[in-house]
Scaffold this motif. Structure first.
Motif, PDB file in Angstrom:
ATOM      1  N   HIS A 134     -79.140 -44.109  26.715  1.00  0.00           N
ATOM      2  CA  HIS A 134     -78.193 -45.295  26.242  1.00  0.00           C
ATOM      3  C   HIS A 134     -78.295 -46.494  27.060  1.00  0.00           C
ATOM      4  CE1 HIS A 134     -75.481 -42.511  28.087  1.00  0.00           C
ATOM      5  NE2 HIS A 134     -74.628 -43.330  27.733  1.00  0.00           N
ATOM      6  N   ALA A 135     -79.013 -46.721  28.177  1.00  0.00           N
ATOM      7  CA  ALA A 135     -79.182 -47.872  28.604  1.00  0.00           C
ATOM      8  C   ALA A 135     -80.624 -48.318  28.668  1.00  0.00           C
ATOM      9  CB  ALA A 135     -78.812 -47.758  30.344  1.00  0.00           C
ATOM     10  N   SER A 182     -83.011 -50.236  25.506  1.00  0.00           N
ATOM     11  CA  SER A 182     -82.972 -50.850  24.291  1.00  0.00           C
ATOM     12  C   SER A 182     -83.899 -49.922  23.204  1.00  0.00           C
ATOM     13  CB  SER A 182     -83.269 -51.995  24.276  1.00  0.00           C
ATOM     14  OG  SER A 182     -84.506 -52.699  25.061  1.00  0.00           O
ATOM     15  N   TYR A 230     -83.734 -47.297  22.849  1.00  0.00           N
ATOM     16  CA  TYR A 230     -82.886 -46.037  22.337  1.00  0.00           C
ATOM     17  C   TYR A 230     -81.521 -46.698  21.482  1.00  0.00           C
ATOM     18  CZ  TYR A 230     -85.076 -41.925  24.436  1.00  0.00           C
ATOM     19  OH  TYR A 230     -86.067 -41.196  24.626  1.00  0.00           O
ATOM     20  N   SER A 262     -79.824 -49.069  23.015  1.00  0.00           N
ATOM     21  CA  SER A 262     -78.714 -49.564  24.027  1.00  0.00           C
ATOM     22  C   SER A 262     -77.774 -50.649  23.403  1.00  0.00           C
ATOM     23  CB  SER A 262     -79.394 -50.096  25.219  1.00  0.00           C
ATOM     24  OG  SER A 262     -78.494 -50.614  25.947  1.00  0.00           O
ATOM     25  N   ARG A 263     -76.557 -50.728  23.720  1.00  0.00           N
ATOM     26  CA  ARG A 263     -75.765 -51.834  23.148  1.00  0.00           C
ATOM     27  C   ARG A 263     -75.193 -52.655  24.280  1.00  0.00           C
ATOM     28  NH1 ARG A 263     -70.709 -49.352  22.988  1.00  0.00           N
ATOM     29  NH2 ARG A 263     -69.603 -50.776  21.668  1.00  0.00           N
ATOM     30  N   ASN A 272     -77.906 -53.331  27.244  1.00  0.00           N
ATOM     31  CA  ASN A 272     -78.886 -54.214  27.966  1.00  0.00           C
ATOM     32  C   ASN A 272     -80.298 -54.169  27.215  1.00  0.00           C
ATOM     33  OD1 ASN A 272     -79.499 -51.116  28.233  1.00  0.00           O
ATOM     34  ND2 ASN A 272     -80.474 -51.432  30.204  1.00  0.00           N
ATOM     35  N   GLU A 287     -74.537 -37.157  27.056  1.00  0.00           N
ATOM     36  CA  GLU A 287     -75.036 -38.481  27.625  1.00  0.00           C
ATOM     37  C   GLU A 287     -75.633 -38.058  28.864  1.00  0.00           C
ATOM     38  OE1 GLU A 287     -72.032 -38.083  26.547  1.00  0.00           O
ATOM     39  OE2 GLU A 287     -71.522 -39.662  25.108  1.00  0.00           O
TER      40      GLU A 287
END
Ligand code: CA
Length: 485
Positions: free
Chosen positions: A19-20, A22, A24, A26-27, A29, A310
């Motif tokens: 989730h870091a 984009s 996937y 990411s909000r 980065n 996570e």
């Protein structure tokens, strides 16, 4: 070896959560170069590690076996390099092999990289700036310091090796970044990123661990609360409420984490460019993954270890134009133990019976075998050390997750070392009785509601527990003495 075997470029970072990235969603980065791999190939949404810490996951990735088989159960168990590992088999089949960067499987003749024509690895965790490397020599590695930033240096080593390789052989190159592992020291180029921004907080930053096993509340890995000055790059303020500490600590560390990720992304771009400029893109299987996931403030935590999503999920994007169509997404369960079988499959090398993973080449080609796995087995062996995280095992299916916390180091090396993170009262894990957690991942994807005591889930619980025990037996692990039917 079959004709036209692909080259393999395996890029693995350390503690980079999906989730870091984009690609996937990411909000927080953007990772344009990692996204290039996904756009030109396949993104795996359910790739999981079988033990969410560095050394054990790396041992599984190289040997294709679970930790109870390869013996690398904790951070204190180094890998015996006489084990059968895929680089040795590729080397024996005519591949030119190399590894540069983080190894973290031990040092010296018995634990240094084996099966590689060339290598240079960081002793232990290694440093971000002006790191020391151990270079291949018969004694297990001659140490020298290299000036510069670690992610750039590892990439330079890979590019130099590619440039000077024997072009008559296919290559298998392992590029193992230290980043973005703690303590997140950025290079100068990215130090300014996010300076005057507020990074969006995760939905579960203020998780209060209600209705969960005691393990969640016991863990000393809360953002801000249990971080030290090295994590935060400043003194920890006193007289701040826990909520404020989490909010403040999150902004402090996540920016450093993302700066370090940005350098990984840049450097992956350099490798992709090299392949394209040298006519290697078509016939090279490019892999980007990380040894496990990481909590980015999720559940109020940093670090990993828990079987929660996570931490369990590994990012995995792959490109191989000859077989993989662009822009594909796969949601089948793929595991860290599967990589060796996959690479041997591509190289036309028989997969040893002792490897416990399975080649997922059919998934890359867009077709899921009817007997593909529908559940995975996980076991975190450490207890207390570090961050006071409890030993646990469990099963994850496509819809549910069942976790058994047994609160016992079971005599594993290093399991009961002093925990770090914070001061004050720490819950004594070995005094707790085993507990179950059951999550309905479709209704509760954030894993906030343990439904193990809910009569509506009694059938699901028994089914999953039976399947967990069946998987344990199949994989050769033993269940905890108190885990009885
Ligand atoms: Ca790691």
């Amino acid at each position: 070896m079959k004709q036209n075997c692909p080259n393999i470029l395996f890029i693995m970072s350390d503690d980079h959560a999906a989730h870091a990235m984009s690609c996937y969603g990411s909000r927080i980065n953007r990772t344009p170069n990692l996204d290039r791999i996904a756009e030109e190939g396949m993104r795996f949404d359910n790739c999981f590690c079988t033990n969410s810490i560095c050394t054990p996951s790396r041992a599984s990735i190289l040997s294709g076996t679970y930790n109870h088989i390869n013996g690398v159960t904790t951070l204190a168990t180094m890998m015996d390099n006489t084990l059968l590992m895929f680089p040795k088999l590729l080397q024996g089949a005519g591949y030119r092999t190399a590894v540069f960067g983080k190894w973290h499987l031990g040092q010296g003749a018995r634990h240094c990289p084996a099966g590689f024509d060339d290598w240079a690895v960081l002793p232990g965790q290694g440093y971000y700036h002006n790191p020391t490397f151990a270079f291949k020599d018969p004694g297990g590695g001659e140490k020298r310091t290299v000036q510069g930033y670690v992610t750039d240096i590892i990439t330079d080593m890979c590019l130099d090796w590619l440039e000077n390789r024997n072009q008559g052989q296919p290559f298998c190159l392992l590029c193992h970044h230290k980043a973005p592992h703690r303590p997140w020291y950025s290079d100068d180029k990215h130090a300014h990123l996010f300076l005057n921004e507020v990074v969006p907080e995760p939905e579960t930053l203020f998780d209060n661990y209600q209705n969960r096993a005691k393990a969640a509340e016991a863990a000393t890995m809360r953002v801000g609360v249990h971080m030290n000055e090295m994590d935060l790059k400043c003194e920890v303020p006193d007289k701040m409420s826990e909520e404020d500490l989490r909010r403040w600590g999150y902004q402090r560390y996540i920016k450093d984490y993302l700066r370090v990720v940005q350098s990984v992304d840049d450097n992956v771009g350099r490798l992709l460019d090299y392949l394209e400029e040298n006519g290697l893109a078509e016939n090279t299987l490019v892999v980007y993954t990380s040894d496990q996931g990481f909590f980015l403030g999720d559940h109020g935590w940093y670090d990993k270890r828990f079987m929660y999503e996570e931490s369990l999920r590994m990012p995995l994007v792959m490109r191989y134009p000859r077989e993989v169509k662009p822009g594909m997404v796969n949601d089948d369960i793929v595991l860290n133990v599967d990589f060796p079988a996959l690479f041997l499959d591509f190289a036309g090398v028989p997969i040893p019976d002792t490897f416990q993973g399975r080649s997922f080449r059919p998934l890359l080609q867009g077709s899921t075998p009817p007997d593909w796995r529908e559940a995975m087995y996980y076991r975190y062996w450490m207890n207390r050390a570090h961050h006071n995280v409890a030993a646990h095992y469990g099963i994850r299916t496509n819809s549910h997750k069942l976790i058994y916390y047994y609160y016992d180091g079971c005599g594993q090396k290093g399991t009961e070392d002093a925990c770090c993170g914070g001061s004050g009262d720490v819950m004594e894990l070995d005094k707790l009785e085993p507990e179950w957690e059951l999550f309905d991942l479709e209704k509760d994807p954030r894993e906030l509601k343990n439904v193990v005591g809910d009569p509506a889930y009694a059938g699901v619980f028994h089914e999953l527990r039976d399947e967990l025990h069946r998987l344990q037996a199949e994989l050769g692990d033993t269940r905890y003495s108190k885990d009885t039917d």
